[in-house]
Design a protein around this motif. Structure first.
Motif, PDB file in Angstrom:
ATOM      1  N   ASP A   1      -0.370  28.804  -6.744  1.00 33.65           N
ATOM      2  CA  ASP A   1       0.467  27.492  -6.487  1.00 33.65           C
ATOM      3  C   ASP A   1       2.241  27.610  -5.740  1.00 33.65           C
ATOM      4  O   ASP A   1       2.892  28.357  -7.057  1.00 33.65           O
ATOM      5  CB  ASP A   1       0.467  26.721  -8.189  1.00 33.65           C
ATOM      6  CG  ASP A   1       1.005  25.253  -7.826  1.00 33.65           C
ATOM      7  OD1 ASP A   1       1.815  24.751  -6.659  1.00 33.65           O
ATOM      8  OD2 ASP A   1       1.086  24.734  -9.019  1.00 33.65           O
ATOM      9  N   PRO A   2       2.324  27.541  -4.198  1.00 33.43           N
ATOM     10  CA  PRO A   2       4.191  27.823  -4.117  1.00 33.43           C
ATOM     11  C   PRO A   2       4.349  26.640  -4.419  1.00 33.43           C
ATOM     12  O   PRO A   2       6.081  26.363  -4.979  1.00 33.43           O
ATOM     13  CB  PRO A   2       3.405  27.302  -2.811  1.00 33.43           C
ATOM     14  CG  PRO A   2       1.765  27.647  -2.611  1.00 33.43           C
ATOM     15  CD  PRO A   2       1.632  26.550  -3.428  1.00 33.43           C
ATOM     16  N   THR A   3       4.242  25.631  -5.214  1.00 30.78           N
ATOM     17  CA  THR A   3       4.963  23.988  -6.465  1.00 30.78           C
ATOM     18  C   THR A   3       5.374  25.033  -7.537  1.00 30.78           C
ATOM     19  O   THR A   3       6.240  24.231  -8.480  1.00 30.78           O
ATOM     20  CB  THR A   3       4.190  23.203  -6.303  1.00 30.78           C
ATOM     21  OG1 THR A   3       3.703  22.988  -7.190  1.00 30.78           O
ATOM     22  CG2 THR A   3       4.378  22.199  -5.543  1.00 30.78           C
ATOM     23  N   SER A   4       4.803  26.259  -8.246  1.00 28.95           N
ATOM     24  CA  SER A   4       5.123  26.984  -9.897  1.00 28.95           C
ATOM     25  C   SER A   4       6.402  27.195  -9.406  1.00 28.95           C
ATOM     26  O   SER A   4       6.485  27.939  -8.483  1.00 28.95           O
ATOM     27  CB  SER A   4       4.005  27.728  -9.741  1.00 28.95           C
ATOM     28  OG  SER A   4       4.522  28.434 -10.965  1.00 28.95           O
TER      29      SER A   4
ATOM     30  N   PHE B   1      -3.373  26.894 -14.067  1.00 34.74           N
ATOM     31  CA  PHE B   1      -2.596  27.099 -13.294  1.00 34.74           C
ATOM     32  C   PHE B   1      -4.096  27.143 -12.331  1.00 34.74           C
ATOM     33  O   PHE B   1      -4.688  27.189 -11.628  1.00 34.74           O
ATOM     34  CB  PHE B   1      -1.784  28.938 -13.015  1.00 34.74           C
ATOM     35  CG  PHE B   1      -1.497  29.053 -14.355  1.00 34.74           C
ATOM     36  CD1 PHE B   1       0.345  28.518 -13.966  1.00 34.74           C
ATOM     37  CD2 PHE B   1      -1.887  29.485 -15.092  1.00 34.74           C
ATOM     38  CE1 PHE B   1       1.449  28.886 -14.972  1.00 34.74           C
ATOM     39  CE2 PHE B   1      -0.697  29.545 -17.001  1.00 34.74           C
ATOM     40  CZ  PHE B   1       0.001  29.261 -16.208  1.00 34.74           C
ATOM     41  N   LEU B   2      -2.746  26.421 -10.784  1.00 33.73           N
ATOM     42  CA  LEU B   2      -3.917  26.476  -9.449  1.00 33.73           C
ATOM     43  C   LEU B   2      -3.518  27.712  -8.624  1.00 33.73           C
ATOM     44  O   LEU B   2      -2.479  28.388  -8.577  1.00 33.73           O
ATOM     45  CB  LEU B   2      -3.640  25.500  -8.421  1.00 33.73           C
ATOM     46  CG  LEU B   2      -3.535  24.241  -8.583  1.00 33.73           C
ATOM     47  CD1 LEU B   2      -2.935  23.338  -7.452  1.00 33.73           C
ATOM     48  CD2 LEU B   2      -5.378  24.103  -7.987  1.00 33.73           C
ATOM     49  N   SER B   3      -4.808  28.794  -7.952  1.00 32.63           N
ATOM     50  CA  SER B   3      -4.446  30.067  -7.384  1.00 32.63           C
ATOM     51  C   SER B   3      -5.274  29.480  -6.154  1.00 32.63           C
ATOM     52  O   SER B   3      -5.862  29.143  -6.242  1.00 32.63           O
ATOM     53  CB  SER B   3      -4.269  30.775  -8.044  1.00 32.63           C
ATOM     54  OG  SER B   3      -6.427  31.033  -8.776  1.00 32.63           O
ATOM     55  N   SER B   4      -5.624  30.453  -5.340  1.00 28.77           N
ATOM     56  CA  SER B   4      -6.458  30.365  -4.246  1.00 28.77           C
ATOM     57  C   SER B   4      -8.174  30.720  -4.902  1.00 28.77           C
ATOM     58  O   SER B   4      -8.974  29.862  -4.428  1.00 28.77           O
ATOM     59  CB  SER B   4      -5.834  32.092  -2.941  1.00 28.77           C
ATOM     60  OG  SER B   4      -6.219  33.140  -3.281  1.00 28.77           O
TER      61      SER B   4
END
Ligand code: DGY
Length: 432
Positions: A344-347, A302-305
């Protein structure tokens, strides 16, 4: 001095408790490890004595094995749960005799905070003296991590609780909660009396949090037992990036002090850590760093900050750093978005109002800003800085913020606690 800067000082002065700062009245009424470090950076700009006292008090809570706890319960308070009676740090044979605390830690920021304080100081000689009196405790803390939290000797340390990550209810942990089935605890939440419950973790999430602590307590917080039994055992890129950044600062400061004995050990840790970090935590498919679930032996993709925090520690090479920034801009950096959402805003797991499930946090933005500058990606660095100032200016010193710009029209896009210390402290640093 701008009005915003003055207000930031006021927030920090109101949250000062004589020997340390609280992150936020009522919601967080004690001293928190990484808050304390980041707050000291802000304090150093206008009151060096307070900055030093903040760090001294934090390090005074160190255990006999080098561990530093995530919360130090300096006083009684009925506005926070779970308090000292739940955590029972006294179960650990080497815990502090002086302070009640938790038996978990938080991202190890202290090393780089000492370097920041030195950078900010106008009296370098005096500050170096202060650093000389504290630096060995920070080294001892790093030694604790490498000796006790790295079971495969990889140079990557684990966290055993989501509260150790600092990113408490990140959607990343959902995959770990799926592997657990904790009992339903009966307890009275306090946080949700101070903050809208829709902006805080759920009751079921808290059951998981408490259950992991109960397992650790059953074994008197033994690191070896935790490594063997904790259902949560994660190599976190943010946590390890903080350790690496702090290693680098310790090397720099020991050399400045002319004390070289510990430098070769630090360099050894550093080399191995950076190498493993790049080979194990970088995800080619995602194009950034991800968490690794050590208990279930799998990456958590997962992508996160947190995925971009290694920029702050100079971990990726230039080519990788630039490619990561492209990924960040594509997913987190549209014209309608403030940088940088925490998830991730697209998740489909993204929630722009809920704590670490999407909102922007000032500490991660501060790291991102400094990381981008390090790689001379100056235009994006400036954007992160301006976004951060705008969010604070429009809403106040909140704990976290909506990343959707359209939500900022009426000054109600700040969430969680208000008059939050590190939001004020890091703004002061950004404005300097
Ligand atoms: C909380 O109580 O939510 C804290 O963040 C734990 O560190």
């Amino acid at each position: 001095m701008s009005e915003l800067y003055k207000k930031a000082i006021e927030v920090l002065e109101n949250n000062w408790r004589g020997r340390f700062s609280i992150p936020c009245a009522k919601l967080y009424p004690f001293q928190w490890f990484w808050d304390s470090g980041l707050i000291a950076i802000g304090l150093a700009h206008f009151d060096m004595e307070k900055a030093e006292t903040e760090i001294k008090t934090l390090l005074d809570s160190q255990w006999g094995n080098g561990f530093i706890p995530h919360i130090i319960f300096h006083s009684e308070s009925d506005s926070y749960f779970p308090g000292p009676d739940f955590h029972r740090s006294d179960l650990h044979p080497q815990s502090s005799k002086k302070y009640n605390s938790t038996g978990m830690t938080q991202p190890p920021v202290t090393g780089f905070v000492l370097e920041e304080i030195y950078r900010i100081s106008k009296d370098k000689k005096a500050t170096l003296k202060f650093i000389e009196s504290t630096i060995d405790k920070v080294f001892f803390n790093h030694q604790y991590f490498y000796n006790n939290r790295d079971p495969h000797n990889e140079g990557l340390v684990y966290i055993y609780h989501n509260w150790e990550s600092g990113t408490d209810n990140s959607p990343i942990w959902d995959d770990i909660w799926d592997t657990m089935n904790p009992p339903e605890y009966t307890f009275e939440r306090r946080d949700t009396t101070h903050v809208d419950p829709s902006q805080r973790p759920s009751k079921r999430e808290y059951d998981h949090y408490l259950y992991i602590i109960d397992i650790a307590k059953e074994h008197n917080y033994s690191d070896a037992k935790i490594a063997e039994l904790s259902p949560f055992l994660v190599q976190d890129p943010l946590f390890n990036a903080m350790l690496i950044k702090s290693n680098e600062s310790l090397i720099y400061l020991y050399e400045k002090l002319g004390k070289h004995e510990k430098v070769s050990q630090l360099k050894k840790w550093q080399e191995k850590s950076i190498q493993s970090f790049n080979s194990k935590l970088f995800d080619e498919e995602i194009g950034a760093y991800v968490h690794y679930d050590l208990r279930n032996e799998r990456p958590l993709q997962f992508l996160s900050s947190s995925s971009f925090s290694p920029l702050f520690a100079g971990i990726p090479d230039e080519e990788r750093a630039n490619a990561m920034v492209e990924v960040m801009l594509k997913k987190f950096g549209g014209e309608h978005q403030y940088l940088c959402a925490s998830f991730d805003p697209t998740s489909e797991r993204f929630n722009p109002k809920k704590y670490w499930r999407g909102p922007v946090w000032i500490n991660l933005n501060w790291m991102l800003y400094n990381g981008l500058k390090k790689y001379e990606i100056n235009d994006i660095a400036q954007r992160v800085k301006q976004d951060t100032i705008d969010m604070l200016q429009n809403n106040g010193f909140y704990e976290y913020f909506d990343s959707r710009k359209e939500m900022h029209n009426n000054g109600k896009a700040g969430y969680g606690g208000n008059n939050f210390s590190w939001s004020a402290a890091l703004l002061i640093d950004l404005l300097e």
